[in-house]
Design an enzyme around this catalytic site. Structure first.
Site, PDB file in Angstrom:
ATOM      1  CG  ASP A 124     -15.219 -51.062 -23.735  1.00  0.00           C
ATOM      2  OD1 ASP A 124     -15.112 -50.137 -24.577  1.00  0.00           O
ATOM      3  OD2 ASP A 124     -15.102 -50.866 -22.518  1.00  0.00           O
TER       4      ASP A 124
ATOM      5  CD  GLN B 161     -12.032 -49.603 -14.164  1.00  0.00           C
ATOM      6  OE1 GLN B 161     -11.288 -48.756 -13.676  1.00  0.00           O
ATOM      7  NE2 GLN B 161     -12.663 -49.420 -15.317  1.00  0.00           N
TER       8      GLN B 161
ATOM      9  CG  ASP C  38      -1.154 -34.913 -31.364  1.00  0.00           C
ATOM     10  OD1 ASP C  38      -0.132 -34.192 -31.483  1.00  0.00           O
ATOM     11  OD2 ASP C  38      -1.351 -35.927 -32.056  1.00  0.00           O
TER      12      ASP C  38
ATOM     13  CG  ASN D  83      -3.239 -27.145 -35.902  1.00  0.00           C
ATOM     14  OD1 ASN D  83      -4.128 -26.326 -36.119  1.00  0.00           O
ATOM     15  ND2 ASN D  83      -2.807 -27.999 -36.824  1.00  0.00           N
ATOM     16  CB  THR D  84      -2.971 -32.509 -33.779  1.00  0.00           C
ATOM     17  OG1 THR D  84      -1.865 -32.126 -34.614  1.00  0.00           O
ATOM     18  CG2 THR D  84      -3.437 -33.892 -34.150  1.00  0.00           C
TER      19      THR D  84
ATOM     20  CE  LYS E 275     -16.281 -45.849 -22.004  1.00  0.00           C
ATOM     21  NZ  LYS E 275     -15.045 -46.038 -22.762  1.00  0.00           N
TER      22      LYS E 275
ATOM     23  CE  LYS F  38      -9.720 -43.177 -21.373  1.00  0.00           C
ATOM     24  NZ  LYS F  38     -10.562 -44.149 -22.118  1.00  0.00           N
ATOM     25  CG  LEU F  39      -9.163 -36.470 -28.965  1.00  0.00           C
ATOM     26  CD1 LEU F  39      -9.642 -35.273 -29.805  1.00  0.00           C
ATOM     27  CD2 LEU F  39      -8.781 -37.628 -29.869  1.00  0.00           C
TER      28      LEU F  39
HETATM   29  O1  LIG Z   1     -10.488 -43.441 -16.073  1.00  0.00           O
HETATM   30  C1  LIG Z   1     -11.127 -44.116 -16.907  1.00  0.00           C
HETATM   31  C2  LIG Z   1     -11.509 -43.616 -18.137  1.00  0.00           C
HETATM   32  C3  LIG Z   1     -12.231 -44.404 -18.988  1.00  0.00           C
HETATM   33  N1  LIG Z   1     -12.565 -45.666 -18.663  1.00  0.00           N
HETATM   34  C4  LIG Z   1     -13.357 -46.457 -19.629  1.00  0.00           C
HETATM   35  O2  LIG Z   1     -14.607 -46.831 -19.034  1.00  0.00           O
HETATM   36  C5  LIG Z   1     -14.941 -48.166 -19.375  1.00  0.00           C
HETATM   37  C6  LIG Z   1     -15.042 -48.980 -18.118  1.00  0.00           C
HETATM   38  O3  LIG Z   1     -15.256 -50.320 -18.441  1.00  0.00           O
HETATM   39  P1  LIG Z   1     -15.441 -51.468 -17.345  1.00  0.00           P
HETATM   40  O4  LIG Z   1     -15.504 -52.710 -18.181  1.00  0.00           O
HETATM   41  O5  LIG Z   1     -16.744 -51.162 -16.641  1.00  0.00           O
HETATM   42  O6  LIG Z   1     -14.266 -51.448 -16.434  1.00  0.00           O
HETATM   43  C7  LIG Z   1     -13.857 -48.659 -20.331  1.00  0.00           C
HETATM   44  O7  LIG Z   1     -14.339 -48.482 -21.649  1.00  0.00           O
HETATM   45  C8  LIG Z   1     -12.683 -47.741 -20.090  1.00  0.00           C
HETATM   46  O8  LIG Z   1     -11.924 -47.492 -21.259  1.00  0.00           O
HETATM   47  C9  LIG Z   1     -12.179 -46.179 -17.456  1.00  0.00           C
HETATM   48  O9  LIG Z   1     -12.454 -47.342 -17.111  1.00  0.00           O
HETATM   49  N2  LIG Z   1     -11.478 -45.367 -16.594  1.00  0.00           N
END
Ligand SMILES: O=c1ccn([C@@H]2O[C@H](COP(=O)(O)O)[C@@H](O)[C@H]2O)c(=O)[nH]1
Length: 236
Positions: free
Chosen positions: A17, A191, A71, A74-75, A39, A68-69
């Site tokens: 990220d 979180q 839509d 078809n898309t 990721k 995280k698609l």
């Molecule tokens: O439910 C979800 C789905 C995806 N994520 C992703 O995981 C990482 C977590 O990053 P941290 O910095 O460890 O919190 C982040 O890229 C989210 O987009 C999620 O956290 N929860």
């Protein structure tokens, strides 16, 4: 078919990220052999990260595209076909039946696995109710897991808090991929449903997704190695 045994070091998925390909490449260099699975999500994906994903997959790293698609079918299907050509291992879609069905059909014959995002780990019961849902988190996660399983989805994204219950529902045929991982003492941030790496593995998670605890560490490589050590101890 039983899923292949997961190499212990592949169980840690590090979320790149970061704001640019240059910063991601610098981080990948710093992490070296300590990370085998990356990721790429919105931030890097929209900043040139899809080309980096292809390059990483070509160089032998595993790649999880967390796009995280969601839509019309078809898309979604056409998007999945494009992603499959990048060589990624995992792609996320939201756990809505039309979306999951389209994604599973479109990935057939490729090496790409579809993961359904059940309920985001930043949500608790009150967030779900504010969004108009009557179910609590655990009931909605379980309902979506059953739908995903029936549609042939390859794996689930949930908090490790739900891993043990999900394992009972889906057995060992679906990959359980868990963000919301926080080594003891690290900041929770946004979180809400979190666990330590060791507890997540003990609860039945296959893969742990870790972003900020590695990205923001003074020594990211040492932070990744500490998580590997915790995973290894929990598996022993
Ligand atoms: O439910 C979800 C789905 C995806 N994520 C992703 O995981 C990482 C977590 O990053 P941290 O910095 O460890 O919190 C982040 O890229 C989210 O987009 C999620 O956290 N929860």
């Amino acid at each position: 078919m039983q899923p292949a045994k997961i190499a212990p070091r592949d169980r840690l998925i590090v979320a790149l990220d970061l704001p640019s390909v240059a910063s991601a490449e610098a981080m990948i260099d710093r992490l070296g052999d300590s990370v085998t699975f990356y990721k790429i999500g919105y931030q890097l994906g929209y900043a040139g990260g899809l080309a980096l994903a292809k390059q990483l997959a070509g160089s032998g790293k595993k790649v999880f595209l967390d796009l995280k698609l969601h839509d019309i079918g078809n898309t979604v299907a056409r998007g999945v076909e494009s992603v499959a050509a990048l060589g990624a291992t995992f792609l996320t879609v939201h756990a809505y039946p039309q979306t999951m069905k389209a994604a599973v059909e479109a990935r057939t014959g490729s090496g790409l696995k579809i993961l359904a995002v059940t309920v985001l780990t930043s949500y608790d019961d009150s967030d779900l109710h504010a969004a108009g849902y009557r179910l609590n988190v655990s009931d909605l996660v379980e309902a979506r897991a059953r739908q995903a399983q029936a549609l042939g989805v390859d794996g689930l994204v949930s908090s490790p808090e739900e891993a043990a219950a999900l394992r009972k529902i889906v057995g060992d045929r679906m990959n359980l991929v868990t963000p919301g991982i926080r080594p003891a003492g690290s900041a929770t941030g946004d979180q809400k449903r979190i666990m330590t790496p060791a507890r997540a593995i003990a609860a039945g998670a296959d893969y742990l997704v870790v972003g900020r605890p590695v990205m923001e560490a003074a020594d990211p490589k040492a932070a990744a190695e500490a998580i590997h050590a915790e995973i290894a101890q929990a598996l022993a």
